[in-house]
Motif scaffolding. Structure first.
Motif, PDB file in Angstrom:
ATOM      1  N   GLU A 190     -15.791  -2.581  -0.400  1.00 11.82           N
ATOM      2  CA  GLU A 190     -16.820  -3.617  -0.478  1.00 11.82           C
ATOM      3  C   GLU A 190     -16.884  -4.262  -1.863  1.00 11.82           C
ATOM      4  OE1 GLU A 190     -20.095  -2.148   2.820  1.00 11.82           O
ATOM      5  OE2 GLU A 190     -20.254  -1.393   0.770  1.00 11.82           O
ATOM      6  N   GLU A 191     -16.634  -3.467  -2.899  1.00 13.22           N
ATOM      7  CA  GLU A 191     -16.792  -3.958  -4.267  1.00 13.22           C
ATOM      8  C   GLU A 191     -15.545  -4.648  -4.803  1.00 13.22           C
ATOM      9  OE1 GLU A 191     -18.005  -0.567  -6.497  1.00 13.22           O
ATOM     10  OE2 GLU A 191     -19.935  -0.365  -5.448  1.00 13.22           O
ATOM     11  N   ALA A 192     -14.393  -4.381  -4.195  1.00  6.84           N
ATOM     12  CA  ALA A 192     -13.157  -4.976  -4.686  1.00  6.84           C
ATOM     13  C   ALA A 192     -13.119  -6.475  -4.368  1.00  6.84           C
ATOM     14  CB  ALA A 192     -11.954  -4.281  -4.053  1.00  6.84           C
ATOM     15  N   ASP A 193     -12.686  -7.248  -5.336  1.00 13.08           N
ATOM     16  CA  ASP A 193     -12.479  -8.681  -5.132  1.00 13.08           C
ATOM     17  C   ASP A 193     -11.022  -8.858  -4.698  1.00 13.08           C
ATOM     18  OD1 ASP A 193     -12.098 -11.381  -5.225  1.00 13.08           O
ATOM     19  OD2 ASP A 193     -13.006 -11.677  -7.193  1.00 13.08           O
ATOM     20  N   PHE A 194     -10.800  -8.792  -3.381  1.00 10.70           N
ATOM     21  CA  PHE A 194      -9.432  -8.796  -2.879  1.00 10.70           C
ATOM     22  C   PHE A 194      -8.680 -10.061  -3.266  1.00 10.70           C
ATOM     23  CE2 PHE A 194     -10.133  -5.637   0.867  1.00 10.70           C
ATOM     24  CZ  PHE A 194     -10.251  -4.611  -0.063  1.00 10.70           C
ATOM     25  N   SER A 195      -9.338 -11.216  -3.224  1.00  9.60           N
ATOM     26  CA  SER A 195      -8.637 -12.454  -3.554  1.00  9.60           C
ATOM     27  C   SER A 195      -8.140 -12.415  -5.001  1.00  9.60           C
ATOM     28  CB  SER A 195      -9.539 -13.667  -3.324  1.00  9.60           C
ATOM     29  OG  SER A 195     -10.703 -13.607  -4.129  1.00  9.60           O
ATOM     30  N   ARG A 196      -8.956 -11.816  -5.896  1.00 17.70           N
ATOM     31  CA  ARG A 196      -8.524 -11.676  -7.289  1.00 17.70           C
ATOM     32  C   ARG A 196      -7.331 -10.737  -7.384  1.00 17.70           C
ATOM     33  NH1 ARG A 196      -8.407  -7.928 -10.814  1.00 17.70           N
ATOM     34  NH2 ARG A 196      -9.577  -6.516  -9.462  1.00 17.70           N
ATOM     35  N   ILE A 197      -7.395  -9.631  -6.638  1.00 20.12           N
ATOM     36  CA  ILE A 197      -6.298  -8.665  -6.673  1.00 20.12           C
ATOM     37  C   ILE A 197      -5.017  -9.295  -6.142  1.00 20.12           C
ATOM     38  CG2 ILE A 197      -5.461  -6.467  -5.755  1.00 20.12           C
ATOM     39  CD1 ILE A 197      -8.367  -5.509  -5.692  1.00 20.12           C
ATOM     40  N   TYR A 198      -5.123 -10.042  -5.031  1.00 20.70           N
ATOM     41  CA  TYR A 198      -3.930 -10.683  -4.475  1.00 20.70           C
ATOM     42  C   TYR A 198      -3.268 -11.590  -5.508  1.00 20.70           C
ATOM     43  CZ  TYR A 198      -6.105  -9.401   0.043  1.00 20.70           C
ATOM     44  OH  TYR A 198      -6.691  -8.746   1.093  1.00 20.70           O
ATOM     45  N   LYS A 199      -4.078 -12.401  -6.178  1.00 20.80           N
ATOM     46  CA  LYS A 199      -3.528 -13.325  -7.179  1.00 20.80           C
ATOM     47  C   LYS A 199      -2.898 -12.558  -8.343  1.00 20.80           C
ATOM     48  CE  LYS A 199      -6.821 -17.069  -6.223  1.00 20.80           C
ATOM     49  NZ  LYS A 199      -7.978 -17.852  -6.753  1.00 20.80           N
ATOM     50  N   LYS A 200      -3.563 -11.480  -8.742  1.00 21.98           N
ATOM     51  CA  LYS A 200      -3.079 -10.701  -9.880  1.00 21.98           C
ATOM     52  C   LYS A 200      -1.739 -10.043  -9.584  1.00 21.98           C
ATOM     53  CE  LYS A 200      -4.148  -6.524 -12.517  1.00 21.98           C
ATOM     54  NZ  LYS A 200      -5.072  -5.376 -12.651  1.00 21.98           N
ATOM     55  N   ILE A 201      -1.613  -9.412  -8.418  1.00 24.61           N
ATOM     56  CA  ILE A 201      -0.411  -8.622  -8.150  1.00 24.61           C
ATOM     57  C   ILE A 201       0.717  -9.437  -7.534  1.00 24.61           C
ATOM     58  CG2 ILE A 201      -1.807  -6.532  -7.897  1.00 24.61           C
ATOM     59  CD1 ILE A 201      -1.450  -6.672  -4.920  1.00 24.61           C
ATOM     60  N   ALA A 202       0.425 -10.693  -7.132  1.00 22.75           N
ATOM     61  CA  ALA A 202       1.464 -11.520  -6.521  1.00 22.75           C
ATOM     62  C   ALA A 202       2.640 -11.721  -7.458  1.00 22.75           C
ATOM     63  CB  ALA A 202       0.879 -12.869  -6.093  1.00 22.75           C
ATOM     64  N   GLY A 203       2.379 -11.764  -8.754  1.00 25.34           N
ATOM     65  CA  GLY A 203       3.453 -11.972  -9.713  1.00 25.34           C
ATOM     66  C   GLY A 203       3.959 -10.701 -10.356  1.00 25.34           C
ATOM     67  N   GLU A 204       3.502  -9.555  -9.870  1.00 22.49           N
ATOM     68  CA  GLU A 204       3.901  -8.286 -10.464  1.00 22.49           C
ATOM     69  C   GLU A 204       4.877  -7.554  -9.559  1.00 22.49           C
ATOM     70  OE1 GLU A 204       0.158  -6.377 -11.067  1.00 22.49           O
ATOM     71  OE2 GLU A 204      -0.239  -7.407 -12.952  1.00 22.49           O
ATOM     72  N   ALA A 205       5.686  -6.708 -10.157  1.00 27.20           N
ATOM     73  CA  ALA A 205       6.690  -5.968  -9.390  1.00 27.20           C
ATOM     74  C   ALA A 205       6.025  -4.954  -8.468  1.00 27.20           C
ATOM     75  CB  ALA A 205       7.649  -5.260 -10.348  1.00 27.20           C
ATOM     76  N   THR A 206       6.626  -4.781  -7.313  1.00 28.37           N
ATOM     77  CA  THR A 206       6.169  -3.737  -6.393  1.00 28.37           C
ATOM     78  C   THR A 206       6.537  -2.381  -6.976  1.00 28.37           C
ATOM     79  OG1 THR A 206       6.498  -5.196  -4.508  1.00 28.37           O
ATOM     80  CG2 THR A 206       6.346  -2.848  -4.046  1.00 28.37           C
ATOM     81  N   LEU A 207       5.634  -1.430  -6.848  1.00 27.58           N
ATOM     82  CA  LEU A 207       5.857  -0.091  -7.387  1.00 27.58           C
ATOM     83  C   LEU A 207       6.455   0.824  -6.327  1.00 27.58           C
ATOM     84  CD1 LEU A 207       2.432   0.361  -9.190  1.00 27.58           C
ATOM     85  CD2 LEU A 207       4.621  -0.158 -10.292  1.00 27.58           C
ATOM     86  N   ASP A 208       7.406   1.644  -6.734  1.00 31.09           N
ATOM     87  CA  ASP A 208       7.857   2.738  -5.890  1.00 31.09           C
ATOM     88  C   ASP A 208       6.873   3.897  -6.036  1.00 31.09           C
ATOM     89  OD1 ASP A 208      10.228   1.834  -4.603  1.00 31.09           O
ATOM     90  OD2 ASP A 208      11.288   1.976  -6.522  1.00 31.09           O
ATOM     91  N   PRO A 209       6.763   4.751  -5.019  1.00 27.34           N
ATOM     92  CA  PRO A 209       5.814   5.862  -5.113  1.00 27.34           C
ATOM     93  C   PRO A 209       6.018   6.745  -6.342  1.00 27.34           C
ATOM     94  CG  PRO A 209       6.584   5.629  -2.857  1.00 27.34           C
ATOM     95  CD  PRO A 209       7.409   4.680  -3.692  1.00 27.34           C
ATOM     96  N   GLU A 210       7.275   6.843  -6.816  1.00 24.53           N
ATOM     97  CA  GLU A 210       7.547   7.712  -7.967  1.00 24.53           C
ATOM     98  C   GLU A 210       7.215   7.052  -9.300  1.00 24.53           C
ATOM     99  OE1 GLU A 210      10.435   8.467  -4.615  1.00 24.53           O
ATOM    100  OE2 GLU A 210       9.735   6.713  -5.724  1.00 24.53           O
ATOM    101  N   ASP A 211       6.988   5.750  -9.294  1.00 24.26           N
ATOM    102  CA  ASP A 211       6.757   5.032 -10.550  1.00 24.26           C
ATOM    103  C   ASP A 211       5.428   5.435 -11.194  1.00 24.26           C
ATOM    104  OD1 ASP A 211       9.120   3.675 -10.221  1.00 24.26           O
ATOM    105  OD2 ASP A 211       8.178   1.853  -9.416  1.00 24.26           O
ATOM    106  N   ASP A 212       5.438   5.509 -12.515  1.00 27.77           N
ATOM    107  CA  ASP A 212       4.197   5.720 -13.251  1.00 27.77           C
ATOM    108  C   ASP A 212       3.443   4.401 -13.358  1.00 27.77           C
ATOM    109  OD1 ASP A 212       4.507   8.468 -13.751  1.00 27.77           O
ATOM    110  OD2 ASP A 212       5.887   8.039 -15.409  1.00 27.77           O
ATOM    111  N   PHE A 213       2.131   4.507 -13.393  1.00 31.67           N
ATOM    112  CA  PHE A 213       1.261   3.342 -13.491  1.00 31.67           C
ATOM    113  C   PHE A 213       0.173   3.691 -14.495  1.00 31.67           C
ATOM    114  CE2 PHE A 213      -2.288   0.691 -11.722  1.00 31.67           C
ATOM    115  CZ  PHE A 213      -1.683  -0.551 -11.910  1.00 31.67           C
ATOM    116  N   PRO A 214      -0.113   2.801 -15.447  1.00 31.67           N
ATOM    117  CA  PRO A 214      -1.045   3.166 -16.534  1.00 31.67           C
ATOM    118  C   PRO A 214      -2.390   3.705 -16.065  1.00 31.67           C
ATOM    119  CG  PRO A 214       0.046   1.091 -17.026  1.00 31.67           C
ATOM    120  CD  PRO A 214       0.448   1.456 -15.628  1.00 31.67           C
TER     121      PRO A 214
END
Length: 295
Positions: free
Chosen positions: A246-270
């Protein structure tokens, strides 16, 4: 085996929303026997592994009879208790009708059952996966509201071309989610709970990663369809899952991650916060576990 229940358009006899008549009387005694075997074996195997809400919902599912449930009879129990009803669909349906059903408290269930030779593992999500794996969780009000919110978000995502991002949220929660309950790690995802082998791996093995739920992280993480999951996301409770949605701004998230690389499950994320609590002990497994497909 190639998928046989995926269609480009509603098949003959289906309504425009992809619903069909269950035709419960058309199921054979052998199919009812397969359902009983699946229900009895999987129910017995999940004690101590599935979350309490799932087990309570499973009692309601068992109350409608020993064979394949008549959806009309099941809905007479389910709707007064949860506000939800089950609708029969021919198999895998497109995003828009799927989202619309969820937004209106209708859970679509595939109207076919795996054959006996695939009793331990079905290559397609069948009626047992949909009904056994998902319907018991509707007994939890917060989880039911999460599905409604998910359906509403899905209809918006369709207009934004972001359904793939949202689909990962479904897969890593509703299908493969874990929850901490009374200090213990339990499963609530239907993809886990309809597979004994994945249940054991997700809760007892040190091999996969377990990360506390983060919506951005989930939507960026690649999902593997043809093997056990390498990462599981953990929630503190279903109220947290609902609030996060409910609290997540999905439209903001979509725009943010659209230009970012997809992560593999093993990848570290900050922002990753690993679940470091205790895992479940391994208990002796039932014989049907041997029928699980190797992955």
């Amino acid at each position: 085996m190639a998928a046989t229940h995926i269609f480009d358009a509603p098949p003959e006899g289906a309504a425009s929303d992809w619903t069909i008549s269950q035709n419960w009387r058309g199921f054979t005694p052998a199919q009812h026997a397969t359902w009983r075997t699946l229900l009895d074996q999987q129910s017995a195997a999940l004690a101590g592994y599935a979350c309490e809400d799932f087990l309570r919902g499973l009692d309601m599912l068992r109350s409608v009879g020993p064979g394949i449930p008549d959806f009309a009879g099941l809905n007479r129990h389910l709707k007064p208790a949860t506000g939800w009803e089950i609708v029969a669909v021919p198999g895998w349906i497109p995003n828009e009708p799927f989202f619309d059903h969820l937004a209106n408290r209708r859970f679509p269930a595939a109207n076919f059952l795996r054959p006996p030779e695939q009793i331990g593992y079905s290559e397609e999500p069948d009626m047992f996966h949909d009904i056994f794996g998902h319907v018991p969780m509707l007994a939890n009000p917060a989880f039911g509201e999460f599905l409604v919110a998910y359906g509403q978000a899905g209809l918006r995502a369709e207009k934004l071309g972001a359904s793939d991002f949202l689909g990962r949220l479904w897969l890593y929660t509703t299908e493969f989610g874990l929850v901490v309950e009374n200090g213990e790690l339990r499963a609530f995802g239907g993809g886990i709970l309809s597979s004994y082998a994945e249940t054991i791996r997700s809760l007892t093995s040190h091999d996969p990663r377990r990360i506390w739920l983060d919506i951005d992280r989930v939507m960026r993480t690649r999902y593997h369809f043809d093997e056990f999951q390498r990462i599981y996301f953990v929630v503190e409770g279903f109220g947290e899952l609902l609030r996060a949605t409910e609290e997540a701004d999905f439209s903001r998230i979509y725009k943010k991650i659209a230009g970012e690389a997809t992560l593999d499950p093993e990848d570290d994320f900050p922002g990753d916060l690993a679940y470091e609590g205790p895992l479940q002990p391994v208990r002796p497994g039932p014989a049907f576990m041997q029928q699980e497909a190797p992955r």
